[in-house]
Design a protein around this motif. Structure first.
Motif, PDB file in Angstrom:
ATOM      1  N   MET A   1      55.555 -24.226  17.543  1.00  0.00           N
ATOM      2  CA  MET A   1      54.149 -24.074  17.910  1.00  0.00           C
ATOM      3  C   MET A   1      53.817 -24.976  19.094  1.00  0.00           C
ATOM      4  SD  MET A   1      50.765 -24.693  15.547  1.00  0.00           S
ATOM      5  CE  MET A   1      49.113 -24.537  16.248  1.00  0.00           C
ATOM      6  N   VAL A   2      53.099 -24.428  20.060  1.00  0.00           N
ATOM      7  CA  VAL A   2      52.728 -25.173  21.251  1.00  0.00           C
ATOM      8  C   VAL A   2      51.558 -26.093  20.917  1.00  0.00           C
ATOM      9  CG1 VAL A   2      51.877 -25.015  23.619  1.00  0.00           C
ATOM     10  CG2 VAL A   2      53.504 -23.324  22.760  1.00  0.00           C
ATOM     11  N   SER A   3      51.697 -27.370  21.241  1.00  0.00           N
ATOM     12  CA  SER A   3      50.625 -28.321  20.970  1.00  0.00           C
ATOM     13  C   SER A   3      49.436 -28.030  21.882  1.00  0.00           C
ATOM     14  CB  SER A   3      51.104 -29.756  21.200  1.00  0.00           C
ATOM     15  OG  SER A   3      52.180 -30.068  20.361  1.00  0.00           O
ATOM     16  N   PRO A   4      48.224 -28.017  21.337  1.00  0.00           N
ATOM     17  CA  PRO A   4      47.057 -27.702  22.156  1.00  0.00           C
ATOM     18  C   PRO A   4      46.516 -28.931  22.875  1.00  0.00           C
ATOM     19  CG  PRO A   4      46.376 -28.021  19.893  1.00  0.00           C
ATOM     20  CD  PRO A   4      47.877 -28.169  19.906  1.00  0.00           C
ATOM     21  N   VAL A   5      45.662 -28.686  23.853  1.00  0.00           N
ATOM     22  CA  VAL A   5      44.762 -29.720  24.352  1.00  0.00           C
ATOM     23  C   VAL A   5      43.576 -29.717  23.401  1.00  0.00           C
ATOM     24  CG1 VAL A   5      43.226 -30.412  26.233  1.00  0.00           C
ATOM     25  CG2 VAL A   5      45.497 -29.463  26.748  1.00  0.00           C
ATOM     26  N   VAL A   6      43.233 -30.870  22.846  1.00  0.00           N
ATOM     27  CA  VAL A   6      42.173 -30.972  21.847  1.00  0.00           C
ATOM     28  C   VAL A   6      41.011 -31.754  22.442  1.00  0.00           C
ATOM     29  CG1 VAL A   6      41.527 -31.828  19.552  1.00  0.00           C
ATOM     30  CG2 VAL A   6      43.806 -30.871  19.942  1.00  0.00           C
ATOM     31  N   VAL A   7      39.795 -31.291  22.201  1.00  0.00           N
ATOM     32  CA  VAL A   7      38.613 -31.991  22.704  1.00  0.00           C
ATOM     33  C   VAL A   7      37.602 -32.148  21.576  1.00  0.00           C
ATOM     34  CG1 VAL A   7      37.624 -29.820  23.575  1.00  0.00           C
ATOM     35  CG2 VAL A   7      36.749 -32.005  24.417  1.00  0.00           C
ATOM     36  N   PRO A  87      35.103 -39.606   8.281  1.00  0.00           N
ATOM     37  CA  PRO A  87      34.844 -40.537   9.381  1.00  0.00           C
ATOM     38  C   PRO A  87      35.386 -39.976  10.691  1.00  0.00           C
ATOM     39  CG  PRO A  87      35.654 -41.710   7.456  1.00  0.00           C
ATOM     40  CD  PRO A  87      35.804 -40.245   7.158  1.00  0.00           C
ATOM     41  N   ALA A  88      34.562 -40.009  11.740  1.00  0.00           N
ATOM     42  CA  ALA A  88      34.913 -39.340  12.990  1.00  0.00           C
ATOM     43  C   ALA A  88      36.204 -39.861  13.596  1.00  0.00           C
ATOM     44  CB  ALA A  88      33.759 -39.477  13.985  1.00  0.00           C
ATOM     45  N   VAL A  89      36.394 -41.186  13.608  1.00  0.00           N
ATOM     46  CA  VAL A  89      37.601 -41.742  14.217  1.00  0.00           C
ATOM     47  C   VAL A  89      38.843 -41.243  13.492  1.00  0.00           C
ATOM     48  CG1 VAL A  89      38.908 -43.851  14.652  1.00  0.00           C
ATOM     49  CG2 VAL A  89      36.462 -43.794  15.133  1.00  0.00           C
ATOM     50  N   ALA A  90      38.834 -41.300  12.176  1.00  0.00           N
ATOM     51  CA  ALA A  90      39.991 -40.859  11.400  1.00  0.00           C
ATOM     52  C   ALA A  90      40.257 -39.365  11.608  1.00  0.00           C
ATOM     53  CB  ALA A  90      39.788 -41.158   9.922  1.00  0.00           C
ATOM     54  N   ALA A  91      39.186 -38.569  11.640  1.00  0.00           N
ATOM     55  CA  ALA A  91      39.342 -37.125  11.806  1.00  0.00           C
ATOM     56  C   ALA A  91      39.903 -36.785  13.191  1.00  0.00           C
ATOM     57  CB  ALA A  91      37.996 -36.434  11.598  1.00  0.00           C
ATOM     58  N   LEU A  92      39.395 -37.465  14.211  1.00  0.00           N
ATOM     59  CA  LEU A  92      39.872 -37.191  15.565  1.00  0.00           C
ATOM     60  C   LEU A  92      41.291 -37.717  15.775  1.00  0.00           C
ATOM     61  CD1 LEU A  92      36.604 -37.896  17.569  1.00  0.00           C
ATOM     62  CD2 LEU A  92      37.653 -35.668  17.121  1.00  0.00           C
ATOM     63  N   LEU A  93      41.625 -38.835  15.147  1.00  0.00           N
ATOM     64  CA  LEU A  93      42.989 -39.338  15.241  1.00  0.00           C
ATOM     65  C   LEU A  93      43.976 -38.354  14.613  1.00  0.00           C
ATOM     66  CD1 LEU A  93      42.569 -43.141  14.481  1.00  0.00           C
ATOM     67  CD2 LEU A  93      43.406 -42.131  16.613  1.00  0.00           C
ATOM     68  N   LYS A  94      43.579 -37.758  13.519  1.00  0.00           N
ATOM     69  CA  LYS A  94      44.440 -36.759  12.879  1.00  0.00           C
ATOM     70  C   LYS A  94      44.642 -35.560  13.799  1.00  0.00           C
ATOM     71  CE  LYS A  94      44.969 -33.997   8.669  1.00  0.00           C
ATOM     72  NZ  LYS A  94      44.372 -33.636   7.365  1.00  0.00           N
ATOM     73  N   ALA A  95      43.552 -35.125  14.443  1.00  0.00           N
ATOM     74  CA  ALA A  95      43.654 -34.014  15.386  1.00  0.00           C
ATOM     75  C   ALA A  95      44.514 -34.399  16.585  1.00  0.00           C
ATOM     76  CB  ALA A  95      42.264 -33.579  15.843  1.00  0.00           C
ATOM     77  N   ALA A  96      44.376 -35.657  17.033  1.00  0.00           N
ATOM     78  CA  ALA A  96      45.138 -36.122  18.189  1.00  0.00           C
ATOM     79  C   ALA A  96      46.631 -36.143  17.901  1.00  0.00           C
ATOM     80  CB  ALA A  96      44.667 -37.506  18.610  1.00  0.00           C
ATOM     81  N   ASP A  97      47.011 -36.369  16.645  1.00  0.00           N
ATOM     82  CA  ASP A  97      48.424 -36.398  16.279  1.00  0.00           C
ATOM     83  C   ASP A  97      49.116 -35.068  16.548  1.00  0.00           C
ATOM     84  OD1 ASP A  97      48.416 -39.025  15.488  1.00  0.00           O
ATOM     85  OD2 ASP A  97      48.118 -38.592  13.359  1.00  0.00           O
ATOM     86  N   GLU A  98      48.334 -33.991  16.537  1.00  0.00           N
ATOM     87  CA  GLU A  98      48.889 -32.655  16.759  1.00  0.00           C
ATOM     88  C   GLU A  98      48.651 -32.172  18.180  1.00  0.00           C
ATOM     89  OE1 GLU A  98      50.622 -31.379  14.314  1.00  0.00           O
ATOM     90  OE2 GLU A  98      50.069 -33.047  13.000  1.00  0.00           O
ATOM     91  N   ALA A  99      48.067 -33.010  19.025  1.00  0.00           N
ATOM     92  CA  ALA A  99      47.648 -32.582  20.353  1.00  0.00           C
ATOM     93  C   ALA A  99      48.662 -32.943  21.423  1.00  0.00           C
ATOM     94  CB  ALA A  99      46.298 -33.217  20.706  1.00  0.00           C
ATOM     95  N   ASP A 100      48.667 -32.162  22.499  1.00  0.00           N
ATOM     96  CA  ASP A 100      49.384 -32.550  23.702  1.00  0.00           C
ATOM     97  C   ASP A 100      48.581 -33.645  24.409  1.00  0.00           C
ATOM     98  OD1 ASP A 100      51.501 -32.224  25.642  1.00  0.00           O
ATOM     99  OD2 ASP A 100      50.004 -31.303  26.945  1.00  0.00           O
ATOM    100  N   VAL A 101      47.277 -33.430  24.488  1.00  0.00           N
ATOM    101  CA  VAL A 101      46.338 -34.396  25.055  1.00  0.00           C
ATOM    102  C   VAL A 101      45.039 -34.301  24.263  1.00  0.00           C
ATOM    103  CG1 VAL A 101      45.034 -35.107  27.104  1.00  0.00           C
ATOM    104  CG2 VAL A 101      47.311 -34.128  27.375  1.00  0.00           C
TER     105      VAL A 101
END
Length: 300
Positions: A1-7, A87-101
């Motif tokens: 699976m290609v890692s997405p850019v996450v925002v 919590p926003a930081v924890a949720a975004l960090l989890k998303a960032a783990d799967e992100a290209d950027v």
């Protein structure tokens, strides 16, 4: 699976600017874009169902606004969205783990007061294991490009420089590669900057480039910087590179060097036991005082 850019989006002007920048980056990298809205709601007892419904509505509206902004410029971009609770930081960090950027917004302030970087953005930057780009409110597509011949804004001109902060004592492959790849994707010049000062050899020790009896000279620093960059010049022969050394404090030199740039790339060392949303002084100065988008690339 290609890692997405996450925002991360929340309906604010800065998050919409971040979404638009992230869409352009996803198109450059030929990756899908994922919009993420994180919410952490603690209603009073008995109001859970109503509060959750209201929060989902607000989240859906924020995601829809960001999607409309993206679709206006990139109607065929592969796009998904997601609501995450917690919590926003924890949720975004989890998303960032799967992100290209990971891309986040930060609010611009006028004058010399710098930029307001919220606790969520700082928390993500401090602990993310993948690159995080901070985008200011008001950032437009034309801001990445050189002015037109008449001095006006344009998206038809070439890209502005990608600026890379380099510490020749601690040059990190992850940071340098991100900068070279960003320059390649844009067809932009890469300007690598190292700051030095005449404080003497204090701090040099075993494993450093060398010990000196006298003050380092600019020519010597430039030689070390060129040596650090040579492997990457060979790997990216199509990227024009300008290596610059500046006699100044790193924080001051970096903010000045990034003036007029399209992207600044800095490194952030991941502490083994980080306490709070902390970054080093150079990264701190960059994310608070540099006007262009700032890519913070973690390394060990």
């Amino acid at each position: 699976m290609v890692s997405p850019v996450v925002v991360g989006v929340d309906g604010s002007a800065e998050s919409l600017a971040a979404a638009a920048w992230a869409a352009r980056e996803a198109a450059r990298r030929d990756r899908p874009l994922q919009l993420v809205h994180a919410w952490d709601w603690h209603p009073r007892q008995g109001e859970q169902e109503i509060a959750n419904a209201a929060q989902r509505h607000l989240a859906r509206r924020a995601l829809r606004q960001a999607e409309d902004r993206v679709r206006a410029e990139f109607p065929r971009l592969r796009l998904t969205d997601e609501q995450v609770e917690g919590p926003a930081v924890a949720a975004l960090l989890k998303a960032a783990d799967e992100a290209d950027v990971m891309v986040l917004g930060s609010r611009g302030l006028s004058g010399f007061t710098g930029f307001l970087v919220g606790s969520v953005a700082l928390g993500v930057v401090a602990k993310a294991t993948h690159p995080v780009v901070l985008v200011r409110a008001g950032e437009e597509a034309a801001d990445e490009h050189l002015p037109a011949g008449d001095g006006g804004a344009s998206t038809d001109t070439g890209y502005r420089d990608v600026v890379l902060a380099v510490d020749v004592h601690d040059a990190c492959d992850e940071v340098i590669e991100f900068a070279f790849e960003s320059a390649r994707l844009r067809g932009a010049r890469l300007r690598a900057v190292h700051a030095w000062h005449t404080a003497g050899p204090v701090g040099l020790g075993a494993g450093d480039i060398g010990l000196v009896q006298e003050t380092w000279q600019g020519e010597e620093w430039l030689g070390f910087l060129q040596a650090v960059l040579q492997t990457w010049r060979d790997k990216y022969p199509d990227v024009e590179v300008l290596a610059t050394v500046v006699e100044d404090k790193p924080t001051t030199a970096l903010v000045r060097a990034a003036t007029g740039a399209g992207l600044l790339v800095v490194g952030h060392r991941l502490a083994e036991r980080p306490v709070g949303p902390r970054t080093g002084p150079v990264t701190h100065a960059a994310i608070h005082h540099v006007g262009c988008p700032v890519a913070v690339v973690p390394h060990v």
